[in-house]
Design a protein around this motif. Structure first.
Motif, mmCIF file in Angstrom:
data_model
loop_
_atom_site.group_PDB
_atom_site.id
_atom_site.type_symbol
_atom_site.label_atom_id
_atom_site.label_comp_id
_atom_site.label_asym_id
_atom_site.label_seq_id
_atom_site.Cartn_x
_atom_site.Cartn_y
_atom_site.Cartn_z
ATOM 1 N N ILE A 1 18.279 82.822 -60.591
ATOM 2 C CA ILE A 1 17.624 81.654 -61.183
ATOM 3 C C ILE A 1 16.161 81.568 -60.799
ATOM 4 N N GLY A 2 15.835 82.033 -59.593
ATOM 5 C CA GLY A 2 14.443 82.003 -59.169
ATOM 6 C C GLY A 2 13.989 80.652 -58.682
ATOM 7 N N ALA A 3 14.896 79.843 -58.178
ATOM 8 C CA ALA A 3 14.537 78.528 -57.649
ATOM 9 C C ALA A 3 15.476 78.195 -56.504
ATOM 10 N N ARG A 4 15.122 77.168 -55.758
ATOM 11 C CA ARG A 4 15.959 76.752 -54.645
ATOM 12 C C ARG A 4 17.285 76.222 -55.182
ATOM 13 N N VAL A 5 18.379 76.658 -54.565
ATOM 14 C CA VAL A 5 19.723 76.246 -54.955
ATOM 15 C C VAL A 5 20.375 75.541 -53.771
ATOM 16 N N ILE A 6 20.929 74.349 -54.005
ATOM 17 C CA ILE A 6 21.701 73.670 -52.969
ATOM 18 C C ILE A 6 23.024 73.226 -53.579
ATOM 19 N N ASP A 7 23.997 72.941 -52.730
ATOM 20 C CA ASP A 7 25.292 72.496 -53.231
ATOM 21 C C ASP A 7 25.496 71.019 -52.923
ATOM 22 N N ARG A 8 26.624 70.503 -53.379
ATOM 23 C CA ARG A 8 26.931 69.081 -53.223
ATOM 24 C C ARG A 8 26.959 68.671 -51.749
ATOM 25 N N THR A 9 27.503 69.555 -50.901
ATOM 26 C CA THR A 9 27.586 69.244 -49.477
ATOM 27 C C THR A 9 26.206 69.076 -48.863
ATOM 28 N N ALA A 10 25.293 70.004 -49.164
ATOM 29 C CA ALA A 10 23.933 69.911 -48.627
ATOM 30 C C ALA A 10 23.247 68.646 -49.110
ATOM 31 N N LEU A 11 23.507 68.259 -50.355
ATOM 32 C CA LEU A 11 22.905 67.047 -50.912
ATOM 33 C C LEU A 11 23.417 65.809 -50.186
ATOM 34 N N ILE A 12 24.730 65.735 -49.970
ATOM 35 C CA ILE A 12 25.297 64.578 -49.265
ATOM 36 C C ILE A 12 24.774 64.514 -47.831
ATOM 37 N N LEU A 13 24.699 65.664 -47.167
ATOM 38 C CA LEU A 13 24.181 65.691 -45.799
ATOM 39 C C LEU A 13 22.734 65.223 -45.753
#
Length: 608
Positions: A284-296
């Motif tokens: 994708i060429g961009a920063r990727v985060i998941d739901r867990t990282a977002l909640i944290l």
């Protein structure tokens, strides 16, 4: 220096002789003062003809070749580039790239890359691969708005290829734009940093039941974290893809989709593995985060107490540990997100040891907190003060309910996870009996396991409470799924068998006939409809909550000799005295007392 000679992008099928020719250009300087050096453009036309792929060359203002990248007929990946990224300044690098289809005009992706990276210019060379010649050139350059920020662009050209020297005037304009930057920087106008633009992605597996927008909650989480959601994607699959969570085709489409929306970050609605994050960022060429990282991230921003901060940090460290790895520079399609370069293997092991030590330290600190909380709980139990834990899905209105019942000032906001730190408030009944209402952290679907583990000491207040008030936002069309989520977490922490009432909150915003199915209400002693904000139905809830504790009290009429006058103080402390009369034979007392204290006064009963 070998790393600087790397040709980035899709080079697997390219002959070594062609790659070597391109490498010879990297780090060299060509025709200072000429906007499109002939030697560079001729090389780009020849290579594009040979491989039928886009070629991009990145030049600084001294005409030094910073990097070269190769893509397909739609896009070109590029490496992390250093440059000035202020809102008021260009980055000092221009991108010159070819279009094998002969088009001379920049595409939408080109323009979004120009804006997101703030290039000096986005230059397009159209290539006729049959004639092995350039069809023309054009350059898109950014323009400022009233505040001096680059928001739009102008197109110079297209010019016939042999008239490419017409672009040399852009060099003069760059100097003028630097002067303008100084003016705007010294003016009184304040330039605020834009919020991050996010794209949401989710996978709907076979058998998953969804109501409404399946990414609605993820969007609310992203907005709570301060992002602006500019797009979303869902994909229905039997199971998530092991390597990339979504299919590779969708991931590649996301790369272009992100470019067109100028998004900074892509957020996935499930927890991703370290390899999945790495693979997705590479595509994708961009920063990727998941739901867990977002909640944290949200928890870290909202935790105020020392205990809350310790719990969040412990969960963060446990999340980071298996995802710690060395990474090369993340590539993107024509100006995507900038990646990070990871440490070497020795540094990696050092970081792992550091995180493990940090986890051990945080766990020891939380054990101390747990012990203090246990002491306070035993003190309450010794005084036999009834406790009511208010539990429920995040943003269901728990804090508002506590405030309304106790006339207190617990922080209550209409956003996810407004309450992270447990609050205890006193509820005084009309007969002056004290109850404690405990406002707890909200639950949510797919709540990270490490977060549940870290908050165990806080959640234990729920396990030991005498009664649970499960608050539900019944204006939410999917409120039954929220109830199921809370029930599953209560089971996980060992509180599934606690007595509980179901409180349907926000009835002022819900249909009049709203009521959960019998499957949902099974196990709840009572169901109440209330509006904590408008105080509708609260008196009945308060009365029935009090009655839960007093209904088992035994009535008594006693006659104590004056020599046992101390029993009167005992009754006032643990029971409710309705009548007290001093007679010749002793003290006559009438009232109610919990059954566990009844034996103390039983010898003096005159009527039962």
């Amino acid at each position: 220096m070998a790393e600087n000679k790397t040709i980035y992008g899709n080079i697997n099928s390219i002959k070594n002789s062609i790659l070597d020719r391109m490498r010879d250009f990297v780090e060299n300087v060509y025709e200072p003062g000429v906007f499109l050096p002939a030697e560079i453009s001729e090389m780009m036309i020849d290579v594009t003809t040979d491989i039928n792929k886009e070629v991009a060359v990145f030049l600084d203002r001294k005409n030094r070749v910073i990097a070269i990248a190769v893509g397909d007929d739609r896009s070109v990946p590029l490496p992390e580039l250093e440059g000035r990224r202020s809102n008021l300044r260009l980055c000092g690098i221009r991108c010159i790239h070819t279009h094998p289809n002969g088009s001379v005009r920049p595409s939408d992706v080109d323009i979004q890359s120009l804006k997101s990276m703030r290039y000096d210019a986005m230059v397009v060379i159209g290539v006729d691969t049959q004639k092995r010649a350039g069809t023309g050139v054009s350059a898109a350059v950014l323009t400022r708005n009233e505040s001096g920020i680059f928001t739009d662009f102008e197109l110079r050209g297209p010019y016939q290829y042999w008239k490419k020297s017409a672009l040399d005037s852009v060099f003069t304009e760059l100097a003028e734009k630097d002067s303008e930057a100084s003016y705007f920087a010294n003016s009184s106008q304040q330039v605020q940093k834009d919020k991050e633009k996010a794209i949401l992605v989710g996978v709907i597996t076979d058998g998953t039941h969804t109501v409404g927008n399946p990414l609605a909650e993820l969007q609310e989480l992203a907005e709570s974290a301060g992002a602006v959601v500019v797009g979303s994607y869902t994909q229905r699959r039997e199971t998530p893809e092991a390597k990339t969570y979504i299919g590779r085709g969708l991931a590649e489409n996301l790369a272009l989709y992100r470019q067109g929306l100028d998004a900074d970050i892509v957020i996935f609605d499930d927890e991703l593995s370290a390899s999945q994050i790495r693979n997705l960022e590479n595509i994708i060429g961009a920063r990727v985060i998941d739901r867990t990282a977002l909640i944290l991230d949200i928890f870290a921003a909202r935790a105020k107490s020392r205990e809350g901060r310790l719990q969040v940090e412990l969960a963060q460290q446990k999340y980071r540990l298996p995802r710690l790895m060395g990474q090369g520079a993340v590539l993107s399609r024509l100006g995507g997100g900038i990646g990070t370069r990871g440490p070497g293997e020795t540094q990696l092991e050092t970081d792992r040891r550091h995180i493990k030590r940090k986890i051990n330290f945080l766990e020891s600190q939380l054990r101390e907190v747990k012990e203090r909380r246990s002491v306070l709980r035993k003190e309450r139990q010794k005084k036999e003060i009834p406790t009511v834990a208010v539990v429920g899905y995040t943003n269901a209105g728990k804090s508002t309910l506590v405030n309304a019942l106790c006339q207190s000032d617990v922080l209550a906001e209409d956003k996810l996870f407004a309450t992270l730190d447990t609050s205890v408030r006193r509820l005084v009944t009309p007969d002056n009996r004290d109850f404690l209402l405990i406002d707890t952290v909200g639950f949510i679907r797919k709540l990270p396991h490490d977060l549940v583990e870290a908050f165990k000491s806080t959640l234990e207040e729920t396990v030991y409470a005498d009664l649970l008030l499960h608050v539900v936002d019944c204006s939410n069309s999917d409120f039954e799924a929220c109830i199921d989520t809370v029930e599953s977490i209560l089971k996980e922490i060992g509180a599934e068998n606690r007595p509980r009432y179901l409180v349907l909150n926000k009835i002022d915003k819900a249909p009049a006939d709203i009521y959960p199915s019998p499957r949902i209400t099974q196990g709840y002693g009572k169901v109440f409809k209330v509006s904590a904000a408008n105080a509708d139905g609260l008196e009945e809830l308060k009365e029935q909550t009090i009655n839960y504790f007093v209904k088992a009290d035994k009535t008594f009429v006693c006659l104590f000799p004056y020599s046992e006058g101390g029993l009167l103080s005992y009754l006032h402390k643990y029971g409710k005295v309705d009548m007290e009369e001093y007679t010749e034979t002793g003290i006559s007392v009438k009232g109610k007392i919990p059954p566990e204290h009844f034996s103390k006064i039983e010898p003096y009963l005159v009527e039962n």
